[in-house]
Design a protein around this motif. Structure first.
Motif, PDB file in Angstrom:
ATOM      1  N   ILE A 161       0.845  -1.189   0.000  1.00  0.00           N
ATOM      2  CA  ILE A 161       0.000   0.000   0.000  1.00  0.00           C
ATOM      3  C   ILE A 161       0.883   1.242   0.000  1.00  0.00           C
ATOM      4  CG2 ILE A 161      -1.951   1.147   1.134  1.00  0.00           C
ATOM      5  CD1 ILE A 161      -2.328  -1.372   2.823  1.00  0.00           C
ATOM      6  N   ALA A 162       0.431   2.282  -0.682  1.00  0.00           N
ATOM      7  CA  ALA A 162       1.155   3.550  -0.655  1.00  0.00           C
ATOM      8  C   ALA A 162       0.179   4.702  -0.802  1.00  0.00           C
ATOM      9  CB  ALA A 162       2.208   3.602  -1.763  1.00  0.00           C
ATOM     10  N   SER A 163       0.460   5.773  -0.074  1.00  0.00           N
ATOM     11  CA  SER A 163      -0.320   7.000  -0.215  1.00  0.00           C
ATOM     12  C   SER A 163       0.415   7.991  -1.096  1.00  0.00           C
ATOM     13  CB  SER A 163      -0.588   7.620   1.158  1.00  0.00           C
ATOM     14  OG  SER A 163      -1.332   8.817   1.021  1.00  0.00           O
ATOM     15  N   ARG A 164       1.696   8.167  -0.797  1.00  0.00           N
ATOM     16  CA  ARG A 164       2.598   8.944  -1.645  1.00  0.00           C
ATOM     17  C   ARG A 164       3.720   8.011  -2.071  1.00  0.00           C
ATOM     18  NH1 ARG A 164       1.833  14.495  -0.942  1.00  0.00           N
ATOM     19  NH2 ARG A 164       0.446  15.054   0.781  1.00  0.00           N
ATOM     20  N   TRP A 165       4.144   8.098  -3.302  1.00  0.00           N
ATOM     21  CA  TRP A 165       5.156   7.162  -3.770  1.00  0.00           C
ATOM     22  C   TRP A 165       6.033   7.807  -4.816  1.00  0.00           C
ATOM     23  CZ3 TRP A 165      -0.120   6.638  -4.485  1.00  0.00           C
ATOM     24  CH2 TRP A 165      -0.590   6.866  -5.776  1.00  0.00           C
ATOM     25  N   GLU A 166       7.187   7.183  -5.010  1.00  0.00           N
ATOM     26  CA  GLU A 166       8.128   7.637  -6.026  1.00  0.00           C
ATOM     27  C   GLU A 166       7.974   6.762  -7.276  1.00  0.00           C
ATOM     28  OE1 GLU A 166       9.792  10.329  -5.507  1.00  0.00           O
ATOM     29  OE2 GLU A 166       9.242  10.503  -3.379  1.00  0.00           O
ATOM     30  N   SER A 167       8.785   7.014  -8.257  1.00  0.00           N
ATOM     31  CA  SER A 167       8.692   6.295  -9.526  1.00  0.00           C
ATOM     32  C   SER A 167       9.050   4.812  -9.410  1.00  0.00           C
ATOM     33  CB  SER A 167       9.594   6.953 -10.577  1.00  0.00           C
ATOM     34  OG  SER A 167      10.947   6.961 -10.131  1.00  0.00           O
ATOM     35  N   GLU A 172       8.645  -1.322  -8.715  1.00  0.00           N
ATOM     36  CA  GLU A 172       9.826  -2.122  -8.373  1.00  0.00           C
ATOM     37  C   GLU A 172       9.827  -2.510  -6.905  1.00  0.00           C
ATOM     38  OE1 GLU A 172      11.967  -3.465 -10.442  1.00  0.00           O
ATOM     39  OE2 GLU A 172      10.711  -2.604 -12.016  1.00  0.00           O
ATOM     40  N   ARG A 173       9.373  -1.609  -6.053  1.00  0.00           N
ATOM     41  CA  ARG A 173       9.269  -1.938  -4.625  1.00  0.00           C
ATOM     42  C   ARG A 173       8.332  -3.122  -4.413  1.00  0.00           C
ATOM     43  NH1 ARG A 173       6.950   2.972  -1.755  1.00  0.00           N
ATOM     44  NH2 ARG A 173       6.696   1.415  -0.104  1.00  0.00           N
ATOM     45  N   ALA A 174       7.194  -3.084  -5.077  1.00  0.00           N
ATOM     46  CA  ALA A 174       6.229  -4.178  -4.929  1.00  0.00           C
ATOM     47  C   ALA A 174       6.831  -5.495  -5.395  1.00  0.00           C
ATOM     48  CB  ALA A 174       4.961  -3.860  -5.710  1.00  0.00           C
ATOM     49  N   LYS A 175       7.513  -5.464  -6.525  1.00  0.00           N
ATOM     50  CA  LYS A 175       8.134  -6.673  -7.042  1.00  0.00           C
ATOM     51  C   LYS A 175       9.225  -7.184  -6.101  1.00  0.00           C
ATOM     52  CE  LYS A 175       9.255  -6.851 -11.343  1.00  0.00           C
ATOM     53  NZ  LYS A 175       9.890  -6.449 -12.620  1.00  0.00           N
ATOM     54  N   ALA A 205       1.799  -9.080  -5.119  1.00  0.00           N
ATOM     55  CA  ALA A 205       1.101  -9.303  -6.382  1.00  0.00           C
ATOM     56  C   ALA A 205       0.219  -8.117  -6.750  1.00  0.00           C
ATOM     57  CB  ALA A 205       0.253 -10.563  -6.301  1.00  0.00           C
ATOM     58  N   THR A 206      -0.003  -7.229  -5.757  1.00  0.00           N
ATOM     59  CA  THR A 206      -0.940  -6.122  -5.945  1.00  0.00           C
ATOM     60  C   THR A 206      -0.399  -4.853  -5.311  1.00  0.00           C
ATOM     61  OG1 THR A 206      -2.796  -7.688  -5.872  1.00  0.00           O
ATOM     62  CG2 THR A 206      -3.321  -5.365  -5.513  1.00  0.00           C
ATOM     63  N   LEU A 207      -0.702  -3.730  -5.936  1.00  0.00           N
ATOM     64  CA  LEU A 207      -0.449  -2.410  -5.353  1.00  0.00           C
ATOM     65  C   LEU A 207      -1.783  -1.787  -4.987  1.00  0.00           C
ATOM     66  CD1 LEU A 207       2.252  -0.827  -7.694  1.00  0.00           C
ATOM     67  CD2 LEU A 207       2.430  -0.995  -5.193  1.00  0.00           C
ATOM     68  N   ALA A 208      -1.884  -1.221  -3.781  1.00  0.00           N
ATOM     69  CA  ALA A 208      -3.074  -0.472  -3.368  1.00  0.00           C
ATOM     70  C   ALA A 208      -2.647   0.977  -3.200  1.00  0.00           C
ATOM     71  CB  ALA A 208      -3.643  -1.028  -2.071  1.00  0.00           C
ATOM     72  N   LEU A 209      -3.153   1.847  -4.068  1.00  0.00           N
ATOM     73  CA  LEU A 209      -2.651   3.215  -4.132  1.00  0.00           C
ATOM     74  C   LEU A 209      -3.764   4.239  -3.942  1.00  0.00           C
ATOM     75  CD1 LEU A 209      -0.271   2.747  -7.198  1.00  0.00           C
ATOM     76  CD2 LEU A 209       0.335   2.678  -4.765  1.00  0.00           C
ATOM     77  N   ASN A 210      -3.401   5.357  -3.353  1.00  0.00           N
ATOM     78  CA  ASN A 210      -4.319   6.466  -3.111  1.00  0.00           C
ATOM     79  C   ASN A 210      -4.878   6.970  -4.438  1.00  0.00           C
ATOM     80  OD1 ASN A 210      -5.556   8.907  -2.485  1.00  0.00           O
ATOM     81  ND2 ASN A 210      -3.953   9.537  -1.069  1.00  0.00           N
ATOM     82  N   ILE A 211      -6.183   6.844  -4.621  1.00  0.00           N
ATOM     83  CA  ILE A 211      -6.764   7.186  -5.916  1.00  0.00           C
ATOM     84  C   ILE A 211      -6.653   8.673  -6.231  1.00  0.00           C
ATOM     85  CG2 ILE A 211      -9.144   7.591  -5.148  1.00  0.00           C
ATOM     86  CD1 ILE A 211      -9.898   5.870  -7.750  1.00  0.00           C
ATOM     87  N   ARG A 212      -6.465   9.484  -5.208  1.00  0.00           N
ATOM     88  CA  ARG A 212      -6.322  10.922  -5.444  1.00  0.00           C
ATOM     89  C   ARG A 212      -5.008  11.250  -6.154  1.00  0.00           C
ATOM     90  NH1 ARG A 212      -9.867  14.125  -2.443  1.00  0.00           N
ATOM     91  NH2 ARG A 212     -11.182  12.973  -0.972  1.00  0.00           N
ATOM     92  N   ARG A 213      -4.050  10.342  -6.084  1.00  0.00           N
ATOM     93  CA  ARG A 213      -2.745  10.591  -6.703  1.00  0.00           C
ATOM     94  C   ARG A 213      -2.411   9.597  -7.812  1.00  0.00           C
ATOM     95  NH1 ARG A 213      -1.726  11.318  -1.057  1.00  0.00           N
ATOM     96  NH2 ARG A 213      -1.392  13.519  -0.580  1.00  0.00           N
TER      97      ARG A 213
END
Length: 216
Positions: free
Chosen positions: A137-143, A147-150, A155-163
């Motif tokens: 999960i991430a709220s703010r993330w870099e590029s 790669e972090r998830a991998k 298997a999944t990224l959960a990301l802040n839909i506002r960003r």
């Protein structure tokens, strides 16, 4: 939490009755090692108590009112109370080992997906529970978020839909990762989730799923 007291058996039952695909909950360790279900590290926002979960025993947590007379549940109570698939978010990294023990003892790999903002928690649960499905999960993330998830085997990224951007979604999909958006509580955000081609979304309002079929 939009319609019932947050992280309570009452709220989980409501989500199940509404026909949601899965129920998300949050985990911290109590002072005596119980897997307490609560979002914050302290009890003040969602109960009538004060102080940190990590400094309270389960018995002390049980004395608190978590809303409408509900008590703070432990993870295994949720497992027994509803039959839905669960997404268990590790809020406290120390909870990973305790969660792993329950998952192995009760053979929960097929039912429970594990998520966390903490890379190390995702990596640890993956090591301790063979075959477990994990979500970073991430709220703010870099590029480097894909790669972090991998790197931690998610298997999944959960990301802040506002960003969230289409570029990130496409990059994740190219690498074989699913993408969830959170928190989708409005019709506008539901339309955005669909436009971005997300694999799923989390919401505080179960009824949005029914209404969204016709209006989004």
């Amino acid at each position: 939490m939009g319609v019932e007291p947050e992280n309570t058996l009452r709220s989980f039952a409501r989500a199940e009755q509404a026909g949601m695909d899965a129920v998300e909950l949050d985990l911290h360790l109590s002072k005596d090692g119980a897997l307490a279900v609560m979002h914050d590290a302290d009890v003040e926002r969602t109960t009538n108590g004060r102080g940190l979960i990590s400094e309270k025993t389960l018995a002390e947590l049980r004395e608190l009112d978590a809303g409408q007379g509900e008590r703070v549940p432990v993870f295994e109570e949720v497992l027994d109370a509803i039959g839905s698939p669960l997404q268990a978010e590790i809020k406290d990294v120390a909870a990973a080992r305790a969660l792993a023990e329950v998952m192995l003892r009760r053979d929960l790999v097929g039912r429970v997906e594990v998520s966390s903002f903490h890379d190390e928690a995702v990596a640890e649960i993956a090591q301790l529970v063979p075959g477990v499905r994990t979500v970073l999960i991430a709220s703010r993330w870099e590029s480097d978020v894909v790669e972090r998830a991998k790197a931690v085997g998610a298997a999944t990224l959960a990301l802040n839909i506002r960003r969230l951007t289409l570029e990130v979604v496409e990059q994740a999909h190219t690498e074989g990762l699913k993408v969830l958006g959170w928190v989708v509580n409005t019709q506008d955000h539901l339309r955005l989730a669909r436009a971005l081609g997300l694999d799923g979304a989390t919401t505080d309002h179960p009824e949005i799923r029914r209404a969204g079929r016709f209006t989004a």
